[in-house]
Design a protein around this motif. Structure first.
Motif, PDB file in Angstrom:
ATOM      1  N   GLN A 213       3.551  15.310   2.923  1.00  0.00           N
ATOM      2  CA  GLN A 213       3.595  13.919   3.668  1.00  0.00           C
ATOM      3  C   GLN A 213       1.990  13.672   3.981  1.00  0.00           C
ATOM      4  O   GLN A 213       1.263  14.640   4.526  1.00  0.00           O
ATOM      5  CB  GLN A 213       4.400  13.931   4.934  1.00  0.00           C
ATOM      6  CG  GLN A 213       4.705  12.537   5.510  1.00  0.00           C
ATOM      7  CD  GLN A 213       5.643  12.470   6.461  1.00  0.00           C
ATOM      8  OE1 GLN A 213       6.574  13.588   6.358  1.00  0.00           O
ATOM      9  NE2 GLN A 213       5.676  11.306   7.257  1.00  0.00           N
TER      10      GLN A 213
ATOM     11  N   SER B 271       7.590  -0.091  -2.680  1.00  0.00           N
ATOM     12  CA  SER B 271       7.475  -0.994  -1.654  1.00  0.00           C
ATOM     13  C   SER B 271       7.375  -2.291  -2.563  1.00  0.00           C
ATOM     14  O   SER B 271       7.481  -2.333  -3.769  1.00  0.00           O
ATOM     15  CB  SER B 271       6.001  -0.847  -1.334  1.00  0.00           C
ATOM     16  OG  SER B 271       4.978  -1.200  -2.222  1.00  0.00           O
TER      17      SER B 271
ATOM     18  N   TRP C 164      -2.009  -2.297   1.241  1.00  0.00           N
ATOM     19  CA  TRP C 164      -0.645  -2.278   1.666  1.00  0.00           C
ATOM     20  C   TRP C 164      -0.435  -0.984   2.809  1.00  0.00           C
ATOM     21  O   TRP C 164       0.353  -1.181   3.800  1.00  0.00           O
ATOM     22  CB  TRP C 164       0.177  -1.782   0.347  1.00  0.00           C
ATOM     23  CG  TRP C 164       1.567  -1.271   0.897  1.00  0.00           C
ATOM     24  CD1 TRP C 164       2.752  -2.035   0.897  1.00  0.00           C
ATOM     25  CD2 TRP C 164       1.907   0.076   0.856  1.00  0.00           C
ATOM     26  NE1 TRP C 164       3.717  -1.288   1.450  1.00  0.00           N
ATOM     27  CE2 TRP C 164       3.277  -0.057   1.282  1.00  0.00           C
ATOM     28  CE3 TRP C 164       1.470   1.081   0.726  1.00  0.00           C
ATOM     29  CZ2 TRP C 164       4.073   1.359   1.414  1.00  0.00           C
ATOM     30  CZ3 TRP C 164       1.842   2.440   0.676  1.00  0.00           C
ATOM     31  CH2 TRP C 164       3.263   2.351   1.277  1.00  0.00           C
ATOM     32  N   ALA C 165      -1.126   0.040   2.689  1.00  0.00           N
ATOM     33  CA  ALA C 165      -0.980   1.069   3.404  1.00  0.00           C
ATOM     34  C   ALA C 165      -1.406   1.045   5.013  1.00  0.00           C
ATOM     35  O   ALA C 165      -1.206   1.549   5.894  1.00  0.00           O
ATOM     36  CB  ALA C 165      -1.719   2.433   2.899  1.00  0.00           C
ATOM     37  N   VAL C 166      -2.309  -0.108   5.314  1.00  0.00           N
ATOM     38  CA  VAL C 166      -3.105  -0.360   6.566  1.00  0.00           C
ATOM     39  C   VAL C 166      -1.841  -1.159   7.264  1.00  0.00           C
ATOM     40  O   VAL C 166      -1.465  -2.191   6.856  1.00  0.00           O
ATOM     41  CB  VAL C 166      -4.357  -1.091   6.505  1.00  0.00           C
ATOM     42  CG1 VAL C 166      -4.955  -1.445   7.612  1.00  0.00           C
ATOM     43  CG2 VAL C 166      -5.361  -0.295   5.803  1.00  0.00           C
ATOM     44  N   PRO C 167      -1.479  -1.032   8.587  1.00  0.00           N
ATOM     45  CA  PRO C 167      -2.015   0.151   9.375  1.00  0.00           C
ATOM     46  C   PRO C 167      -1.058   1.376   9.370  1.00  0.00           C
ATOM     47  O   PRO C 167      -1.203   2.482  10.173  1.00  0.00           O
ATOM     48  CB  PRO C 167      -2.432  -0.436  10.841  1.00  0.00           C
ATOM     49  CG  PRO C 167      -1.311  -1.240  10.936  1.00  0.00           C
ATOM     50  CD  PRO C 167      -1.100  -1.962   9.495  1.00  0.00           C
ATOM     51  N   GLU C 168       0.186   1.310   8.758  1.00  0.00           N
ATOM     52  CA  GLU C 168       1.124   2.088   8.812  1.00  0.00           C
ATOM     53  C   GLU C 168       0.930   3.674   8.494  1.00  0.00           C
ATOM     54  O   GLU C 168       1.115   4.682   9.347  1.00  0.00           O
ATOM     55  CB  GLU C 168       2.391   1.420   8.311  1.00  0.00           C
ATOM     56  CG  GLU C 168       3.643   2.659   8.543  1.00  0.00           C
ATOM     57  CD  GLU C 168       4.859   1.857   7.781  1.00  0.00           C
ATOM     58  OE1 GLU C 168       5.797   2.688   7.729  1.00  0.00           O
ATOM     59  OE2 GLU C 168       4.761   0.817   7.237  1.00  0.00           O
ATOM     60  N   HIS C 169       0.238   3.878   7.248  1.00  0.00           N
ATOM     61  CA  HIS C 169      -0.174   4.994   6.839  1.00  0.00           C
ATOM     62  C   HIS C 169      -1.698   5.701   6.961  1.00  0.00           C
ATOM     63  O   HIS C 169      -1.934   6.793   6.967  1.00  0.00           O
ATOM     64  CB  HIS C 169       0.306   4.998   5.229  1.00  0.00           C
ATOM     65  CG  HIS C 169       1.731   4.883   5.051  1.00  0.00           C
ATOM     66  ND1 HIS C 169       2.882   5.515   5.539  1.00  0.00           N
ATOM     67  CD2 HIS C 169       2.471   3.625   4.452  1.00  0.00           C
ATOM     68  CE1 HIS C 169       3.961   4.926   5.214  1.00  0.00           C
ATOM     69  NE2 HIS C 169       3.789   3.904   4.505  1.00  0.00           N
TER      70      HIS C 169
ATOM     71  N   GLN D  81       4.959   6.336  -1.975  1.00  0.00           N
ATOM     72  CA  GLN D  81       5.694   5.300  -0.869  1.00  0.00           C
ATOM     73  C   GLN D  81       5.422   4.024  -1.513  1.00  0.00           C
ATOM     74  O   GLN D  81       6.280   2.946  -1.322  1.00  0.00           O
ATOM     75  CB  GLN D  81       5.145   5.463   0.461  1.00  0.00           C
ATOM     76  CG  GLN D  81       5.449   6.767   0.938  1.00  0.00           C
ATOM     77  CD  GLN D  81       6.858   7.410   0.847  1.00  0.00           C
ATOM     78  OE1 GLN D  81       7.656   6.687   1.230  1.00  0.00           O
ATOM     79  NE2 GLN D  81       6.715   8.445  -0.057  1.00  0.00           N
ATOM     80  N   TYR D  82       4.189   3.675  -2.037  1.00  0.00           N
ATOM     81  CA  TYR D  82       3.681   2.612  -2.427  1.00  0.00           C
ATOM     82  C   TYR D  82       4.661   2.093  -3.602  1.00  0.00           C
ATOM     83  O   TYR D  82       4.963   0.851  -3.703  1.00  0.00           O
ATOM     84  CB  TYR D  82       2.074   2.524  -2.822  1.00  0.00           C
ATOM     85  CG  TYR D  82       1.802   1.473  -3.677  1.00  0.00           C
ATOM     86  CD1 TYR D  82       1.673   0.331  -3.149  1.00  0.00           C
ATOM     87  CD2 TYR D  82       1.110   1.650  -4.992  1.00  0.00           C
ATOM     88  CE1 TYR D  82       0.962  -0.911  -3.678  1.00  0.00           C
ATOM     89  CE2 TYR D  82       0.468   0.559  -5.583  1.00  0.00           C
ATOM     90  CZ  TYR D  82       0.764  -0.719  -4.985  1.00  0.00           C
ATOM     91  OH  TYR D  82      -0.139  -1.714  -5.663  1.00  0.00           O
TER      92      TYR D  82
END
Length: 346
Positions: free
Chosen positions: A69, A82, A147-152, A78-79
């Motif tokens: 992870q 999505s 896409w990953a900002v800010p969660e990841h 994960q992307y």
């Protein structure tokens, strides 16, 4: 000055590419030759070296990376689940997948939140001399990290990075002479002639031409949703007389006008290769996309406005349409006012 310390790691081979880029490989004895990513002794280089040294297979390594992870490989996984990824056009998703698989192998073990602009620049450097590949890599990474900002991840490491593309005219539009020579070789009623006429008199891309069939025409009007826009953009065109004549004269498929020798619709790539052969047979250098550009050029020369071109060709903004109208306006202005060059008599 060498970018390598004095003591080289065991089983390492160094090569200099024709673009003067240093590339590193791992090879133990007569075993497989494994390319190692990144600059010598960098984190990604060392991780790949340790994996090769320990004898891990690429498949095993990829599986381990996907389940750690927070790694880049995990982020890519994960992307792919999505909506941002699913909403990409099919061809875009296919092209991005090829790039993401490379990234998984070269940098999948890195912590995604710690990827920096330096990592992105390293990826661009590995594609040095291939501006198209650099641009596609940057687009893929930008979409992933935005896409990953800010969660990841805390920020987008691609921000501010650009790829300078060489100026090019792209596919050259067909001239009237080229069209006449192609028509002279491929007579009315042949599949090769119909292929050209479908592109020339509709302006459709090859990805739409291969889908076009009798079901798209009703009462002399052609209606089709464009594949490039994921079928969100609809184009409605009259079936022009020379196109109707060509369709009526040719044996066509049930659901696609153009079919292979096995009676199946072409793929876009397969059609492009087949049509290139027909062009060579006719002694012309043009290709499929050049006919779309020729159609746009003819329409602009005949007075079509940018918005009219957008409606005909399914473009979503004025920029591409104005490329053709500006060229046509310059041509008309030059022809009309070139006499001003003459010196006036006192």
């Amino acid at each position: 000055m060498s970018d390598m310390p004095r003591r080289r790691k065991p089983y390492i081979q160094k090569e200099i590419t024709r673009h003067n880029t240093t590339v590193w490989y791992f090879r133990r004895g007569k075993g497989p030759r494994i390319r190692l990513p990144g600059p010598y002794d960098s984190d990604e280089f060392n991780a790949a070296y340790e994996a090769a040294l320990s004898g891990e297979t690429q498949h095993r390594r990829s599986s381990l990376l996907e389940h750690r992870q927070g790694s880049v490989a995990w982020l890519i996984r994960q992307y792919r689940l999505s909506a941002a990824y699913r909403n990409l056009a099919d061809i875009t998703r296919k092209n991005r997948d090829a790039i993401l698989k490379q990234v998984e192998q070269t940098a999948g073990n890195l912590t995604a939140a710690k990827v920096t602009p330096d990592h992105i620049r390293a990826g661009l450097k590995r594609r040095e001399g291939k501006p198209g590949s650099q641009r596609n890599f940057l687009r893929a990474m930008r979409h992933l990290f935005q896409w990953a900002v800010p969660e990841h991840v805390p920020s987008d490491p691609t921000a501010g990075e650009k790829v300078r593309m060489p100026k090019t005219q792209g596919h050259a539009p067909w001239s009237v002479d080229m069209i006449d020579r192609y028509h002279a070789k491929h007579k009315l009623g042949t599949k090769a002639r119909l292929a050209m006429d479908l592109m020339l008199y509709t302006g459709l891309r090859r990805s739409d031409v291969v889908r076009l069939g009798p079901q798209h025409i009703r009462d002399g009007v052609l209606t089709i949703r464009l594949k490039k826009s994921q079928e969100l953009t609809e184009v409605i065109l009259p079936v022009l007389p020379p196109l109707k004549e060509s369709i009526d004269a040719t044996e066509v498929g049930d659901l696609a006008f153009l079919v292979t020798q096995y009676g199946k619709p072409f793929t876009a790539a397969g059609f492009g290769n087949w049509f290139a052969d027909q062009c060579i047979d006719a002694g012309v250098e043009g290709r499929a996309h050049g006919l779309r550009k020729a159609a746009a050029t003819f329409a602009a020369d005949n007075g079509a406005t940018p918005h009219e071109l957008m409606a005909i060709f399914g473009w979503q903004n004025l920029k591409e349409a104005e490329t053709y109208t500006k060229a046509a306006d310059r041509k008309r202005a030059a022809l009309k006012r070139a006499h001003l060059i003459l010196r006036s008599k006192a």
